[in-house]
Scaffold this active site. Structure first.
Site, PDB file in Angstrom:
ATOM      1  CD  GLU A   1      -3.583  -6.019   2.993  1.00 22.14           C
ATOM      2  OE1 GLU A   1      -4.478  -5.293   3.470  1.00 22.14           O
ATOM      3  OE2 GLU A   1      -2.368  -5.799   3.141  1.00 22.14           O
TER       4      GLU A   1
ATOM      5  CD  GLU B   1      -3.204  -1.079   1.961  1.00 24.93           C
ATOM      6  OE1 GLU B   1      -3.245  -0.220   2.853  1.00 24.93           O
ATOM      7  OE2 GLU B   1      -4.133  -1.883   1.740  1.00 24.93           O
TER       8      GLU B   1
HETATM    9  O1  AHR Z   1      -5.411  -5.796   6.862  1.00 28.53           O
HETATM   10  C1  AHR Z   1      -5.341  -4.608   7.590  1.00 28.53           C
HETATM   11  C2  AHR Z   1      -4.629  -3.507   6.846  1.00 28.53           C
HETATM   12  O2  AHR Z   1      -5.378  -3.157   5.723  1.00 28.53           O
HETATM   13  C3  AHR Z   1      -3.271  -3.822   6.274  1.00 28.53           C
HETATM   14  O3  AHR Z   1      -2.243  -3.676   7.191  1.00 28.53           O
HETATM   15  C4  AHR Z   1      -3.128  -2.815   5.186  1.00 28.53           C
HETATM   16  O4  AHR Z   1      -2.292  -3.250   4.157  1.00 28.53           O
HETATM   17  C5  AHR Z   1      -4.553  -2.549   4.749  1.00 28.53           C
HETATM   18  O5  AHR Z   1      -4.850  -1.219   4.701  1.00 28.53           O
END
Ligand code: AHR
Length: 496
Positions: A298, A174
């Site tokens: 994610e 990110e």
């Molecule tokens: O999964 C929680 C958070 O969500 C992670 O650390 C991040 O990469 C995303 O914003």
């Protein structure tokens, strides 16, 4: 109960992409009670453990055949110094997640031991936000170098002779946000620099993954792709979380949600398909042969934290709604397995849409409804996707239509595996399945609890898999009576 009809055809001779088993991957971050308490309790804990790793959790994950685990973050990865977590451990503050003390008792050795216990591959996220190419390069040497060197000798002194195998390396996380708030141009240059020194000594390839877009940020994908090619990147990583309301300030509750929030969740989660299609299209402009793949490292539901819990720990319960959500996403990933090489649900234990919930003061663990979907779907791993076509009734949220039924069909060892979900709250579906010849059922399973049901310490089996019996045959066609709010799997063999 209302009833509608749907029609699914598949062609057992029309084989498409391999469903990479890594689509069934998971993600564990140093966040809240995921790693500490969830996975790692320390050797002196009363919870049965192997070198501090919860035995029951490792066993439950092994049972799921989880193919790959991403670690140590997430956002945590972009502050992580790997040397704090080997040899003599350094206590630091976890400034990303609640300023709690991170004693680094779970580090590189413990992570690889966990992977070995589960029998899964390792995916490490490297620190680009606040780290250096040199640190990443030295960590890779520590992990993967067989010969003698300062870092491989350090690994041996710390108790591990053989190098480990690292299948995936994420270069940043990110970086458009918590990973440094970079512009795509700046990140792309950094990516190229970091990957130059990110050398793994494993015999088998370590796949390099660049930080891809947040949800609908097509501009990020377009700009990043201009700087990538098959020699410097294997994939880019998309992140997409399903928030019932779509608002970060008030996401919606994990439990006792109203019907319209349920449908909002289903609508929003289905949008992953639009994201995969559109990002693939953008990627195609500079990489027409799709040499660079997409990973969704994610994904999952993100709700408001449970009342009375630390807001930085992102703990949420998991209901039958989450099971349907997982089923929809996994069907979509399967159907796009030509471009999606891996996906990692967030997060494995006690955080966001976890498959396991557990506490340090209880020797039992809770398998969530999402756990059961991963269990039902595991036969898709490394199977071949079959061409299928679905005609389904639609559901609507605020004028937006989305499919009531989701499906994917694969073949492995001559057995055909079909997974289905019905997202309606009040309508069963008579699904006619035509595979062009006569099949017999080897196994069929269903999850069909009320969407607000969940498992807890006083009701561990509230949402559980049952044998599915509502299948009949008409000529060579199968009629599956898919209950409202259900997930179904059917394993078939052709009758000769
Ligand atoms: O999964 C929680 C958070 O969500 C992670 O650390 C991040 O990469 C995303 O914003």
């Amino acid at each position: 109960m209302n009833k509608k009809n749907a029609y699914l055809t598949f062609d057992k001779d029309c084989k498409k992409s391999t469903i990479n088993k890594d689509i069934y991957g998971h993600f564990a971050e140093h966040l809240g009670r995921c790693v500490y308490e969830g996975i790692f309790v320390g050797k002196d804990s009363q919870i049965p453990n192997i070198n501090g790793i919860r035995k029951d959790v490792a066993e439950a994950l092994k049972e799921l055949n989880i193919p790959v685990l991403r670690w140590p973050g997430g956002c945590f990865a972009d502050t992580y110094k790997w040397e704090d977590g080997v040899g003599e451990r350094r206590k630091i503050l976890n400034k990303t997640w609640g300023d709690v003390v991170e004693d680094n008792s779970f580090g590189t050795h413990e992570f690889f031991e966990l992977c070995e216990l589960i029998g899964c591959d390792a995916y490490i996220s490297g620190n680009v936000g606040s780290g250096t190419p040199r640190e990443l390069s030295e960590w890779l040497e520590y992990i993967t170098y067989d010969g003698e060197s300062y870092y491989s000798d350090m690994r041996r002194e710390n108790g591990r002779d053989e190098p480990w195998r690292l299948k995936y390396l994420g270069i940043g996380n990110e970086n458009w946000g918590g990973g440094g708030n970079m512009t795509p141009e700046f990140y792309a240059s950094l990516y190229r620099q970091f990957q130059t020194y990110a050398r793994s000594f494993n015999k088998e390839k370590t796949f390099k993954i660049a930080c891809g877009p947040d949800s609908f940020n097509y501009a990020w994908t377009g700009e990043l792709m201009k700087h990538l090619n098959e020699y410097n990147a294997d994939a880019i990583a998309l992140h997409y979380y399903t928030l019932p309301t779509g608002e970060w300030e008030k996401k919606g509750a994990a439990l006792n949600f109203p019907d319209d929030e349920y449908y909002a969740t289903m609508y929003r989660t289905n949008r992953i398909e639009e994201l995969i299609r559109n990002h693939s299209f953008v990627m195609e402009q500079t990489d027409p042969e799709h040499k660079i793949k997409l990973v969704v490292d994610e994904w999952g539901a993100w709700y408001d934290v449970e009342d009375g819990t630390n807001a930085a720990f992102l703990y949420q319960q998991n209901t039958m709604r989450d099971a349907i959500l997982a089923a929809i996403n996994l069907n979509i990933f399967n159907n796009h397995s030509d471009i999606v090489m891996m996906a990692n649900i967030a997060q494995t234990v006690n955080v966001l849409q976890s498959v396991i919930i557990c506490r340090e003061d209880d020797t039992r663990l809770i398998k969530t409804p999402t756990y059961h979907v991963f269990d039902m779907y595991k036969k898709h791993q490394n199977a071949t996707l079959l061409a299928s076509s679905l005609s389904t009734p639609e559901l609507m949220y605020e004028g937006n239509y989305f499919p009531m039924i989701s499906e994917s069909v694969s073949i492995k060892d001559d057995k055909i595996f079909i997974t289905l979900s019905n997202a309606s709250l009040d309508t069963d579906c008579e699904l006619l399945i035509d595979g062009g010849s006569k099949f017999k059922i080897i196994e069929s399973k269903v999850l069909d609890s009320d969407v607000r049901e969940y498992n807890d310490y006083d009701s561990l089996e509230n949402v559980a898999i049952h044998e599915f019996k509502d299948i009949t045959f008409r000529d060579n066609k199968m009629i599956v009576l898919l209950p409202a709010h259900s997930v179904v799997s059917v394993l078939l063999e052709e009758e000769i």
